[in-house]
Design a protein around this motif. Structure first.
Motif, PDB file in Angstrom:
ATOM      1  N   THR A  69      -5.946  -5.926  -3.351  1.00  0.00           N
ATOM      2  CA  THR A  69      -5.106  -4.732  -3.180  1.00  0.00           C
ATOM      3  C   THR A  69      -5.738  -3.748  -2.183  1.00  0.00           C
ATOM      4  O   THR A  69      -5.029  -3.102  -1.422  1.00  0.00           O
ATOM      5  CB  THR A  69      -4.830  -4.041  -4.530  1.00  0.00           C
ATOM      6  OG1 THR A  69      -6.056  -3.729  -5.170  1.00  0.00           O
ATOM      7  CG2 THR A  69      -3.997  -4.946  -5.443  1.00  0.00           C
ATOM      8  N   LEU A  72      -4.933  -5.034   1.196  1.00  0.00           N
ATOM      9  CA  LEU A  72      -3.530  -4.787   1.569  1.00  0.00           C
ATOM     10  C   LEU A  72      -3.263  -3.306   1.841  1.00  0.00           C
ATOM     11  O   LEU A  72      -2.356  -2.976   2.613  1.00  0.00           O
ATOM     12  CB  LEU A  72      -2.595  -5.334   0.488  1.00  0.00           C
ATOM     13  CG  LEU A  72      -2.657  -6.860   0.334  1.00  0.00           C
ATOM     14  CD1 LEU A  72      -1.689  -7.326  -0.734  1.00  0.00           C
ATOM     15  CD2 LEU A  72      -2.381  -7.568   1.659  1.00  0.00           C
TER      16      LEU A  72
ATOM     17  N   LEU B   3      -8.234   4.602  -2.359  1.00  0.00           N
ATOM     18  CA  LEU B   3      -6.963   3.916  -2.143  1.00  0.00           C
ATOM     19  C   LEU B   3      -5.861   4.922  -1.810  1.00  0.00           C
ATOM     20  O   LEU B   3      -5.070   4.713  -0.889  1.00  0.00           O
ATOM     21  CB  LEU B   3      -6.583   3.104  -3.388  1.00  0.00           C
ATOM     22  CG  LEU B   3      -7.388   1.815  -3.608  1.00  0.00           C
ATOM     23  CD1 LEU B   3      -7.170   1.275  -5.011  1.00  0.00           C
ATOM     24  CD2 LEU B   3      -7.019   0.761  -2.566  1.00  0.00           C
ATOM     25  N   PHE B   7      -3.599   4.996   1.723  1.00  0.00           N
ATOM     26  CA  PHE B   7      -2.135   4.995   1.757  1.00  0.00           C
ATOM     27  C   PHE B   7      -1.595   6.305   2.354  1.00  0.00           C
ATOM     28  O   PHE B   7      -0.617   6.309   3.090  1.00  0.00           O
ATOM     29  CB  PHE B   7      -1.556   4.763   0.357  1.00  0.00           C
ATOM     30  CG  PHE B   7      -1.663   3.347  -0.119  1.00  0.00           C
ATOM     31  CD1 PHE B   7      -0.905   2.340   0.483  1.00  0.00           C
ATOM     32  CD2 PHE B   7      -2.513   2.995  -1.153  1.00  0.00           C
ATOM     33  CE1 PHE B   7      -0.998   1.019   0.050  1.00  0.00           C
ATOM     34  CE2 PHE B   7      -2.609   1.679  -1.588  1.00  0.00           C
ATOM     35  CZ  PHE B   7      -1.854   0.691  -0.982  1.00  0.00           C
ATOM     36  N   VAL B  60      -0.504   1.198  -8.005  1.00  0.00           N
ATOM     37  CA  VAL B  60      -0.311  -0.250  -8.094  1.00  0.00           C
ATOM     38  C   VAL B  60      -1.574  -0.995  -7.629  1.00  0.00           C
ATOM     39  O   VAL B  60      -2.000  -1.969  -8.248  1.00  0.00           O
ATOM     40  CB  VAL B  60       0.927  -0.667  -7.270  1.00  0.00           C
ATOM     41  CG1 VAL B  60       0.920  -2.154  -6.968  1.00  0.00           C
ATOM     42  CG2 VAL B  60       2.194  -0.288  -8.032  1.00  0.00           C
ATOM     43  N   ALA B  61      -2.169  -0.515  -6.530  1.00  0.00           N
ATOM     44  CA  ALA B  61      -3.392  -1.158  -6.022  1.00  0.00           C
ATOM     45  C   ALA B  61      -4.538  -1.011  -7.016  1.00  0.00           C
ATOM     46  O   ALA B  61      -5.353  -1.916  -7.175  1.00  0.00           O
ATOM     47  CB  ALA B  61      -3.779  -0.557  -4.677  1.00  0.00           C
ATOM     48  N   GLY B  64      -3.716  -3.460 -10.036  1.00  0.00           N
ATOM     49  CA  GLY B  64      -3.870  -4.859  -9.625  1.00  0.00           C
ATOM     50  C   GLY B  64      -3.010  -5.795 -10.451  1.00  0.00           C
ATOM     51  O   GLY B  64      -1.959  -5.409 -10.963  1.00  0.00           O
ATOM     52  N   ALA B  68       0.982  -7.044  -8.189  1.00  0.00           N
ATOM     53  CA  ALA B  68       0.565  -5.915  -7.346  1.00  0.00           C
ATOM     54  C   ALA B  68       0.613  -6.252  -5.860  1.00  0.00           C
ATOM     55  O   ALA B  68       1.027  -5.427  -5.042  1.00  0.00           O
ATOM     56  CB  ALA B  68      -0.833  -5.451  -7.740  1.00  0.00           C
ATOM     57  N   THR B  69       0.201  -7.463  -5.503  1.00  0.00           N
ATOM     58  CA  THR B  69       0.150  -7.775  -4.070  1.00  0.00           C
ATOM     59  C   THR B  69       1.556  -7.896  -3.474  1.00  0.00           C
ATOM     60  O   THR B  69       1.775  -7.504  -2.335  1.00  0.00           O
ATOM     61  CB  THR B  69      -0.666  -9.058  -3.803  1.00  0.00           C
ATOM     62  OG1 THR B  69      -0.107 -10.143  -4.552  1.00  0.00           O
ATOM     63  CG2 THR B  69      -2.127  -8.871  -4.196  1.00  0.00           C
ATOM     64  N   THR B  70       2.514  -8.415  -4.251  1.00  0.00           N
ATOM     65  CA  THR B  70       3.901  -8.448  -3.765  1.00  0.00           C
ATOM     66  C   THR B  70       4.420  -7.024  -3.578  1.00  0.00           C
ATOM     67  O   THR B  70       5.071  -6.719  -2.570  1.00  0.00           O
ATOM     68  CB  THR B  70       4.809  -9.196  -4.766  1.00  0.00           C
ATOM     69  OG1 THR B  70       4.286 -10.508  -4.955  1.00  0.00           O
ATOM     70  CG2 THR B  70       6.231  -9.288  -4.250  1.00  0.00           C
ATOM     71  N   LEU B  72       2.699  -4.433  -2.858  1.00  0.00           N
ATOM     72  CA  LEU B  72       2.057  -3.833  -1.682  1.00  0.00           C
ATOM     73  C   LEU B  72       2.556  -4.444  -0.378  1.00  0.00           C
ATOM     74  O   LEU B  72       2.546  -3.777   0.667  1.00  0.00           O
ATOM     75  CB  LEU B  72       0.535  -3.943  -1.800  1.00  0.00           C
ATOM     76  CG  LEU B  72      -0.048  -3.144  -2.977  1.00  0.00           C
ATOM     77  CD1 LEU B  72      -1.557  -3.285  -3.015  1.00  0.00           C
ATOM     78  CD2 LEU B  72       0.346  -1.671  -2.889  1.00  0.00           C
ATOM     79  N   TRP B  75       5.399  -2.382   0.164  1.00  0.00           N
ATOM     80  CA  TRP B  75       4.916  -1.051   0.574  1.00  0.00           C
ATOM     81  C   TRP B  75       4.632  -1.059   2.076  1.00  0.00           C
ATOM     82  O   TRP B  75       5.016  -0.137   2.807  1.00  0.00           O
ATOM     83  CB  TRP B  75       3.654  -0.659  -0.217  1.00  0.00           C
ATOM     84  CG  TRP B  75       3.390   0.816  -0.234  1.00  0.00           C
ATOM     85  CD1 TRP B  75       3.673   1.680  -1.241  1.00  0.00           C
ATOM     86  CD2 TRP B  75       2.799   1.604   0.821  1.00  0.00           C
ATOM     87  NE1 TRP B  75       3.305   2.962  -0.887  1.00  0.00           N
ATOM     88  CE2 TRP B  75       2.772   2.945   0.362  1.00  0.00           C
ATOM     89  CE3 TRP B  75       2.313   1.324   2.087  1.00  0.00           C
ATOM     90  CZ2 TRP B  75       2.256   3.994   1.136  1.00  0.00           C
ATOM     91  CZ3 TRP B  75       1.812   2.369   2.869  1.00  0.00           C
ATOM     92  CH2 TRP B  75       1.781   3.676   2.386  1.00  0.00           C
TER      93      TRP B  75
END
Lengths: 153, 153
Positions: A69, A72, B3, B7, B60-61, B64, B68-70, B72, B75
């Motif tokens: 994460t 990403l 994080l 962002f 979300v990051a 995890g 979470a990766t989907t 992001l 995002w």
């Protein structure tokens, strides 16, 4: 595959700025260093780099895990900075601001490459050509600032 | 916190397009619907939405897990589409292309909101004002196309 397409669509948004703001008479009229690549090299290079970028993001997202994460987050930062640079330089003709944006982009890609490497060395390696190209494009942007002192910031 | 800042910096890149391409005489000269918000409303709304966006991504990051990766990936897609819209409309003055970009942005934010919700309902909720605003801005963009048929695509 779906992840790859989501990331590829994100790179397409960034790449679309090149179609919205093509290199027109303003760019032709600039004094350029001797090592400026021919115009055709830019879309070719960016197409390859966008594919590698989407591969790297999709691979890290597919693997997941604790570092994914963060990787990403840097991926999102680099695509936002990437999408900003072309409008700043080729839309607003602001060469000096462009240097600032591409410096941020370079740091973002560097952080992304390291963070991707920690999840998947292959994904990290896939971002190295991008890092090299951004370094080169940054040097070109800086040379354009120096060779065209009359241009606005 | 790191994080959140990554962002937030990504949203700042998207938001910077508003400073690079301010609403000038072209926008003033357009025929606008009666429900067009005053100019000051846009930077206020975007500042709040960018803060919520960075919160949602960071949450979300930070959590995890498999979804979470989907989330992001979406995002990243929404911030790229977001960074593209202002240069297309206020830089290149292409209202019709702007409708296409904001339609893509709406779908990206919708997918992002659903994917964030699955990881953290709070993160999903944080994207709902953004979704509503993009829907509203899309309706405004479409109204501008209809009220100004002489503008280029």
């Amino acid at each position: 595959m779906l992840l790859f397409l989501i990331f590829l669509l994100a790179t397409a948004c960034a790449g679309a700025t090149g179609f919205v703001f093509p290199t027109g008479s303003w760019y032709v009229g600039l004094t350029k260093p001797a090592w400026t690549p021919p115009n055709w090299a830019f879309p070719v290079a960016w197409t390859l780099l966008y594919l590698l970028m989407a591969f790297a993001g999709a691979r890290v997202a597919g693997i997941g895990g604790p570092g994914a994460t963060t990787a990403l987050a840097f991926w999102a930062l680099q695509i936002a900075a990437n999408a900003l640079w072309t409008p700043v330089v080729f839309g607003a003709h602001r060469l000096r601001l462009g240097v600032g944006v591409i410096a941020l982009l370079f740091v973002a890609v560097l952080c992304a490459a390291v963070a991707h490497w920690r999840v998947s060395p292959l994904a990290g390696l896939a971002l190295l050509p991008y890092l090299a190209w951004v370094g080169f494009a940054g040097a070109l942007n800086l040379a354009l600032v120096r060779l065209n002192p009359g241009e606005r910031g």
